[in-house]
Enzyme design. Sequence first.
Site, PDB file in Angstrom:
ATOM      1  CG  ASP A  50      -6.999  -5.452 -14.630  1.00  0.00           C
ATOM      2  OD1 ASP A  50      -6.344  -6.245 -13.929  1.00  0.00           O
ATOM      3  OD2 ASP A  50      -8.202  -5.216 -14.455  1.00  0.00           O
ATOM      4  CE  LYS A  55       1.091  -0.805 -22.630  1.00  0.00           C
ATOM      5  NZ  LYS A  55       0.014  -0.393 -21.689  1.00  0.00           N
ATOM      6  NE  ARG A 149     -23.195   0.031 -45.176  1.00  0.00           N
ATOM      7  CZ  ARG A 149     -22.850   0.173 -46.436  1.00  0.00           C
ATOM      8  NH1 ARG A 149     -22.827  -0.857 -47.237  1.00  0.00           N
ATOM      9  NH2 ARG A 149     -22.524   1.352 -46.892  1.00  0.00           N
ATOM     10  CB  THR A 162     -14.865  -7.796 -16.534  1.00  0.00           C
ATOM     11  OG1 THR A 162     -13.485  -8.161 -16.676  1.00  0.00           O
ATOM     12  CG2 THR A 162     -15.614  -8.937 -15.870  1.00  0.00           C
ATOM     13  CB  ALA A 163     -12.090  -5.275 -20.527  1.00  0.00           C
ATOM     14  CG  ASN A 165     -17.965  -8.628 -23.659  1.00  0.00           C
ATOM     15  OD1 ASN A 165     -18.485  -9.011 -24.694  1.00  0.00           O
ATOM     16  ND2 ASN A 165     -18.439  -8.964 -22.460  1.00  0.00           N
ATOM     17  CE  LYS A 166     -19.957  -5.080 -15.889  1.00  0.00           C
ATOM     18  NZ  LYS A 166     -20.733  -3.832 -15.849  1.00  0.00           N
ATOM     19  CB  SER A 167     -17.895  -0.634 -22.474  1.00  0.00           C
ATOM     20  OG  SER A 167     -16.906  -0.635 -21.495  1.00  0.00           O
ATOM     21  CB  ALA A 186     -22.830   1.561 -33.545  1.00  0.00           C
TER      22      ALA A 186
HETATM   23  P1  NAP Z   1      -7.116   1.860 -20.598  1.00  0.00           P
HETATM   24  O1  NAP Z   1      -7.877   2.670 -21.564  1.00  0.00           O
HETATM   25  O2  NAP Z   1      -6.215   2.521 -19.622  1.00  0.00           O
HETATM   26  O3  NAP Z   1      -8.067   0.839 -19.788  1.00  0.00           O
HETATM   27  C1  NAP Z   1      -9.386   0.914 -19.685  1.00  0.00           C
HETATM   28  C2  NAP Z   1      -9.820   0.351 -18.329  1.00  0.00           C
HETATM   29  O4  NAP Z   1     -10.097  -1.041 -18.479  1.00  0.00           O
HETATM   30  C3  NAP Z   1      -8.785   0.470 -17.213  1.00  0.00           C
HETATM   31  O5  NAP Z   1      -9.476   0.865 -16.057  1.00  0.00           O
HETATM   32  C4  NAP Z   1      -8.265  -0.951 -17.081  1.00  0.00           C
HETATM   33  O6  NAP Z   1      -7.794  -1.247 -15.788  1.00  0.00           O
HETATM   34  C5  NAP Z   1      -9.522  -1.724 -17.364  1.00  0.00           C
HETATM   35  N1  NAP Z   1      -9.370  -3.137 -17.731  1.00  0.00           N
HETATM   36  C6  NAP Z   1      -8.432  -3.723 -18.525  1.00  0.00           C
HETATM   37  N2  NAP Z   1      -8.675  -5.042 -18.641  1.00  0.00           N
HETATM   38  C7  NAP Z   1      -9.786  -5.303 -17.878  1.00  0.00           C
HETATM   39  C8  NAP Z   1     -10.527  -6.467 -17.591  1.00  0.00           C
HETATM   40  N3  NAP Z   1     -10.197  -7.652 -18.122  1.00  0.00           N
HETATM   41  N4  NAP Z   1     -11.607  -6.360 -16.794  1.00  0.00           N
HETATM   42  C9  NAP Z   1     -11.982  -5.180 -16.268  1.00  0.00           C
HETATM   43  N5  NAP Z   1     -11.330  -4.034 -16.506  1.00  0.00           N
HETATM   44  C10 NAP Z   1     -10.243  -4.098 -17.307  1.00  0.00           C
HETATM   45  O7  NAP Z   1      -6.241   0.786 -21.401  1.00  0.00           O
HETATM   46  P2  NAP Z   1      -5.420  -0.413 -20.790  1.00  0.00           P
HETATM   47  O8  NAP Z   1      -5.219  -0.243 -19.321  1.00  0.00           O
HETATM   48  O9  NAP Z   1      -4.255  -0.626 -21.663  1.00  0.00           O
HETATM   49  O10 NAP Z   1      -6.440  -1.637 -20.973  1.00  0.00           O
HETATM   50  C11 NAP Z   1      -6.711  -2.139 -22.249  1.00  0.00           C
HETATM   51  C12 NAP Z   1      -8.158  -2.516 -22.290  1.00  0.00           C
HETATM   52  O11 NAP Z   1      -8.989  -1.371 -22.248  1.00  0.00           O
HETATM   53  C13 NAP Z   1      -8.555  -3.193 -23.573  1.00  0.00           C
HETATM   54  O12 NAP Z   1      -8.185  -4.540 -23.608  1.00  0.00           O
HETATM   55  C14 NAP Z   1     -10.051  -2.977 -23.575  1.00  0.00           C
HETATM   56  O13 NAP Z   1     -10.730  -4.058 -22.943  1.00  0.00           O
HETATM   57  C15 NAP Z   1     -10.267  -1.761 -22.712  1.00  0.00           C
HETATM   58  N6  NAP Z   1     -10.935  -0.749 -23.506  1.00  0.00           N
HETATM   59  C16 NAP Z   1     -12.215  -0.440 -23.166  1.00  0.00           C
HETATM   60  C17 NAP Z   1     -12.945   0.442 -23.913  1.00  0.00           C
HETATM   61  C18 NAP Z   1     -14.344   0.738 -23.495  1.00  0.00           C
HETATM   62  O14 NAP Z   1     -14.782   0.186 -22.491  1.00  0.00           O
HETATM   63  N7  NAP Z   1     -15.063   1.568 -24.237  1.00  0.00           N
HETATM   64  C19 NAP Z   1     -12.379   1.043 -25.041  1.00  0.00           C
HETATM   65  C20 NAP Z   1     -11.076   0.703 -25.367  1.00  0.00           C
HETATM   66  C21 NAP Z   1     -10.361  -0.204 -24.584  1.00  0.00           C
HETATM   67  P3  NAP Z   1      -6.414  -0.651 -15.210  1.00  0.00           P
HETATM   68  O15 NAP Z   1      -6.681   0.780 -14.879  1.00  0.00           O
HETATM   69  O16 NAP Z   1      -6.151  -1.489 -14.000  1.00  0.00           O
HETATM   70  O17 NAP Z   1      -5.342  -0.796 -16.270  1.00  0.00           O
END
Ligand code: NAP
Length: 266
Positions: A50, A55, A149, A162-163, A165-167, A186
Amino acid sequence: MSNQIFHFSYRKTEELHQIAKDLKKLAVDYGYKLTEDYTKATVIISIGGDGAFLKSVRETHFRQDCLYAGIALTEQLGQYCDFHIHQLEEIMKAASDERWLVRRYPTIHGTVNNTKAFYVLNEFNIRSSIIRTLTMDIFINERHFETFRGDGMVIATPTGSTAYNKSVNGAIIDPLLPSMQVSELASLNNNRFRTLGSSFVLSPKRKLHIKIGSDENNEFPLIGMDSEALSIQHVHDIHLEVGDRFINIIKLPDNSFWDKVKRNFL
Ligand code: NAP
Ligand code: MN
């Protein structure tokens, strides 16, 4: 012979080069043309997860006059990748006109400091970069809503729900509902500071305006747009709305958004 022109997007590693080479050969065997210039492509295919898909959409500037497809390298397909690297033939067949199924994923459009315009497919997020809290005034359609704040906020698209936002306990939103979901990171809530506390979802008719306090020693918040960090100093105004662009993605039959949610989380 097909009129489709493929562009492959991937991290330039030795392993991915080899995989891309095999894919390109197969594409040519199936009668598709190839291009290195994404502006000339009719189909942009990312190889990776994803993150790689996000990217490739960013690097090709959120084109809405072409189709995107994601090929995953691992068993887990993720939310954007419909295809598995072991299903090369399947991919080429799905790309043949008769079986072409396309879904439209909504985006968020915004500006930072009224100038730098951007789209995101997953989410926009803003976080304090220092130990102290970040203070922001939130306006909906230019009417003051709350003073926030805390650590920051995540504003997610339906597919981004699901990314990140879900966390932070946001809801999962059906991409058939173009919208943006605002979730807190927070927030301070006490007798002096009050925020809504729950996530809220805005329709395409609403505009969100985030104003950042200038006297807070927090003029360098971290700003994330999908998988990319934006570093600009003195961020004072952020405007966000549901994007006028949609990302069109090739999908396999029987693989709806909710099938993916089930596959990935249940
Ligand atoms: P990463 O840190 O490698 O990715 C975090 C995880 O999120 C990876 O497992 C990625 O899948 C998965 N992911 C990305 N988009 C998703 C979606 N729409 N639904 C479900 N899972 C998803 O960084 P990255 O691969 O460049 O992905 C960027 C995304 O990471 C950001 O857009 C943000 O949503 C997420 N993120 C999450 C947190 C958190 O949950 N605390 C913090 C920062 C960023 P793949 O392994 O297939 O790439
Ligand atoms: Mn990743």
